[in-house]
Design a protein around this motif. Structure first.
Motif, PDB file in Angstrom:
ATOM      1  N   LEU A 243      31.552 -98.232-113.125  1.00  0.00           N
ATOM      2  CA  LEU A 243      31.969 -98.492-114.510  1.00  0.00           C
ATOM      3  C   LEU A 243      33.494 -98.527-114.618  1.00  0.00           C
ATOM      4  CD1 LEU A 243      29.390 -96.241-116.438  1.00  0.00           C
ATOM      5  CD2 LEU A 243      29.347 -98.730-116.221  1.00  0.00           C
TER       6      LEU A 243
ATOM      7  N   ARG B 184      34.715-101.812-113.001  1.00  0.00           N
ATOM      8  CA  ARG B 184      34.421-102.953-113.877  1.00  0.00           C
ATOM      9  C   ARG B 184      35.432-103.033-115.018  1.00  0.00           C
ATOM     10  NH1 ARG B 184      32.535-107.390-113.003  1.00  0.00           N
ATOM     11  NH2 ARG B 184      30.500-106.685-112.297  1.00  0.00           N
ATOM     12  N   ARG B 185      35.790-101.891-115.563  1.00  0.00           N
ATOM     13  CA  ARG B 185      36.767-101.871-116.648  1.00  0.00           C
ATOM     14  C   ARG B 185      38.106-102.453-116.158  1.00  0.00           C
ATOM     15  NH1 ARG B 185      37.472-101.944-122.093  1.00  0.00           N
ATOM     16  NH2 ARG B 185      39.442-100.973-122.616  1.00  0.00           N
TER      17      ARG B 185
ATOM     18  N   SER C   4      37.916-106.219-115.648  1.00  0.00           N
ATOM     19  CA  SER C   4      37.920-106.962-116.915  1.00  0.00           C
ATOM     20  C   SER C   4      39.289-106.960-117.572  1.00  0.00           C
ATOM     21  CB  SER C   4      36.899-106.364-117.878  1.00  0.00           C
ATOM     22  OG  SER C   4      35.621-106.478-117.342  1.00  0.00           O
TER      23      SER C   4
ATOM     24  N   GLU D 227      26.533-102.879-109.051  1.00  0.00           N
ATOM     25  CA  GLU D 227      27.591-103.867-109.295  1.00  0.00           C
ATOM     26  C   GLU D 227      28.636-103.249-110.213  1.00  0.00           C
ATOM     27  OE1 GLU D 227      26.129-107.876-110.390  1.00  0.00           O
ATOM     28  OE2 GLU D 227      24.155-107.116-109.860  1.00  0.00           O
TER      29      GLU D 227
ATOM     30  N   SER E 133      42.041 -94.135-121.609  1.00  0.00           N
ATOM     31  CA  SER E 133      41.557 -95.021-120.544  1.00  0.00           C
ATOM     32  C   SER E 133      41.575 -94.301-119.201  1.00  0.00           C
ATOM     33  CB  SER E 133      42.391 -96.297-120.497  1.00  0.00           C
ATOM     34  OG  SER E 133      43.757 -96.006-120.681  1.00  0.00           O
ATOM     35  N   PRO E 134      40.766 -93.216-119.089  1.00  0.00           N
ATOM     36  CA  PRO E 134      40.754 -92.458-117.830  1.00  0.00           C
ATOM     37  C   PRO E 134      40.235 -93.270-116.658  1.00  0.00           C
ATOM     38  CG  PRO E 134      38.956 -91.758-119.258  1.00  0.00           C
ATOM     39  CD  PRO E 134      39.796 -92.697-120.065  1.00  0.00           C
ATOM     40  N   GLU E 135      39.551 -94.380-116.931  1.00  0.00           N
ATOM     41  CA  GLU E 135      39.015 -95.211-115.845  1.00  0.00           C
ATOM     42  C   GLU E 135      40.118 -95.990-115.143  1.00  0.00           C
ATOM     43  OE1 GLU E 135      38.124 -95.530-119.030  1.00  0.00           O
ATOM     44  OE2 GLU E 135      36.077 -94.773-119.150  1.00  0.00           O
TER      45      GLU E 135
END
Lengths: 137, 397
Positions: B161, B164-165, B168, B213, B265-267
């Motif tokens: 996840l 993916r972030r 994008s 994915e 936005s820790p990702e």
């Protein structure tokens, strides 16, 4: 011959989040607003992680949001998901701010995009309704 | 004026056990072996060890992990410092940090820091060793339970996840994730300790099966049974010891927290960003002076986001930064020079730590990087939640 039906792991409908699950059974999404700092949150804890206040109120949210991020799972970790593979899972950023995990129903996994607008739909299980999402047009 | 603790302690011993699908030993057995090897390597007598810091790995949370009783298994008497620590993948760097502080506070002289794990069992898959979440009869209260209901299991999901972030937001591509896997495997070819030594191409990467994915199998770290120990000593003592000392120039940590709400936005912006400021400030250097990176690489994506957060490139440009192969052998920024967790072995933060020590000492053999004056060594845990790092150098100042 009988086939073993394995249930998906489900949260408990009781406890402090009971109003959330009760509203969900009626198709409504409730969020928590901290009465001390006014921050919105999903019911993950009774204490506000922003200001540590325990004073909160429930309010009805729009049920609208956008896909914040997503993945498509190909590996089986839990027997209840065998029929679903490969399945999508998403984190949705609700219009009110908080993030809520779930799955998008009624869409090909290849069509998923970050930023895609979605709305909450509730799916009924034995004793609890679970929020999922579908794309809005 | 340089920081008073810069170069004030050094890593003076390193012990690495056999790695991978090694059965018939508990994590305590592995820990004992790693400490024996580290003491042999340092030349210290057991009686000279007065501190012991322990990190148990995944078996620590499954029961049966190495515990404080390791002291007795090693027959260590009259310790002045002892703890069992866990900040996930950031623990290894943290243990060395606390050892450095304790030594310079006069609390201890030679501190052994050890990580041990033995999650692999004969006849079970690697995934089974780590991915057992959700199989419990206890139903959680509140929305936290919805993660399992949605089919969110294990670290693979969280990192997919996060990746993916990033893809994008910044246009990071699958090829760019693959470039990390290919570069690290090229390093592992020359590491006899590595579990995966067959060279791979970008095609091999794309053809490896999906886990979740956007993560292929070759985006994900290995799982290993084994242990690694290091010895930390004061700088004065270190200069006369058996091995070339690896001085600790910088220490930093960063734990950003995850409010799971809009605006954070820790990702894509991790604790590495917080740690970078502290570690570089103490070391008195910046990313452009770092010769070698040994970065925690539980997933290919972790390497990309970590390089950005340490300022090797701008936020969002990590994918393009790694795409030309600059992390691999002969590249501009040699990174994970033993193959990392993706291709050598998975000992949490001790994977980058052990290779950082080997490179700083100049003991890398055919994979030795010629210029090794400054090595950045990072640890990351949770889903980019916990971070700690060191700047290491063969020079005292």
């Amino acid at each position: 011959m009988t086939e073993e039906i394995v249930d998906k792991p489900l949260p408990s409908p009781s406890g402090f989040a009971e109003p959330f699950w009760e509203a969900g059974a009626e198709g409504r999404l409730l969020l928590i607003r901290c009465k001390s700092c006014n921050e919105s949150r999903v019911p993950s804890s009774e204490v506000c992680p922003n200001c540590l206040s325990v004073d909160f109120e429930w309010y009805e949210a729009s049920g609208l949001g956008v896909i914040y991020t997503y993945g498509v799972m190909h590996r089986l970790y839990h027997p209840a998901f065998e029929q679903d593979l490969p399945y999508n899972l998403v984190v949705v950023e609700l219009q009110e701010g908080p993030h809520l995990p779930g799955n998008i129903i009624g869409i090909e996994n290849d069509a998923l995009r970050v930023g895609m607008p979605v709305q909450v739909v509730w799916q009924k299980y034995s004793d609890i309704s679970i929020p999922r999402f579908q794309a809005t047009t | 004026m340089s920081h008073p603790l810069r170069g004030a302690a050094a890593i003076t011993g390193l012990g690495i056990t056999e790695m991978g699908r090694i059965y018939g030993k508990s994590s305590t057995d592995f820990a004992v072996d790693a400490v024996r090897y580290a003491l042999d390597d340092s030349g210290l007598k057991k009686s000279e060890v007065d501190g012991l810091l322990i990190n148990a790995g995944i078996t620590g949370s499954q029961g049966g992990g190495v515990s404080l009783s390791l002291q007795n298994a090693l027959g260590l008497r009259n310790l002045k410092l002892l703890n069992h620590m866990n900040a996930a993948g950031s623990t290894a760097a943290q243990m060395v940090q606390y050892a450095t502080l304790a030594i310079n506070a006069g609390m201890a002289s030679n501190v052994v820091c050890v990580f041990a794990d033995a999650p692999l069992r004969e006849g079970t898959s690697t995934g089974q060793a780590y991915g057992s979440a959700g199989r419990t009869s206890i139903r959680p209260t509140g929305v936290n339970g919805l993660f399992s209901t949605a089919g969110y299991f294990g670290a693979n999901t969280g990192y997919a996840l996060a990746a993916r972030r990033h893809m994008s937001l910044y246009g990071t591509t699958q090829d760019q994730l693959g470039a990390v896997a290919v570069a690290e495997r090229a390093w592992a070819v020359n590491n006899t300790r590595a579990q995966m030594r067959e060279p791979i191409t970008l095609d091999d990467y794309h053809n490896s099966r999906w886990i979740i994915e956007p993560l292929h199998l070759l985006d994900c770290c290995l799982v290993s049974n084994g242990a690694v120990a290091v010895v930390v000593s004061g700088a004065e003592q270190a200069k006369d010891m058996q091995q070339p000392p690896v001085y600790i120039w910088g220490m930093g940590q960063g734990h950003p927290g995850d409010p799971r709400s809009a605006g954070s936005s820790p990702e894509t912006e991790t604790g590495a960003k917080i740690a970078a400021e502290t570690v570089f400030s103490m070391a008195g250097v910046g990313p452009s002076e770092i010769d070698i990176c040994e970065l925690y690489d539980c997933y290919t994506y972790t390497v990309i986001v970590t390089l950005e957060d340490y300022g090797f490139c701008k936020k969002g440009e990590g994918g393009a930064f790694v795409e030309d192969g600059k992390l691999g052998p002969g590249g501009e920024l040699p990174t994970n020079t033993g193959g990392g967790q993706l291709s050598s072995f998975y000992m949490w933060g001790m994977t980058p730590m052990s290779e950082a020590v080997i490179q700083a000492r100049g003991q890398g053999g055919i994979r030795q990087v010629p210029k090794n004056d400054l090595v950045l060594c990072t640890g990351n845990g949770g889903v980019l939640n916990y971070h700690a790092s060191l700047v290491l150098s063969p020079h005292r100042n």
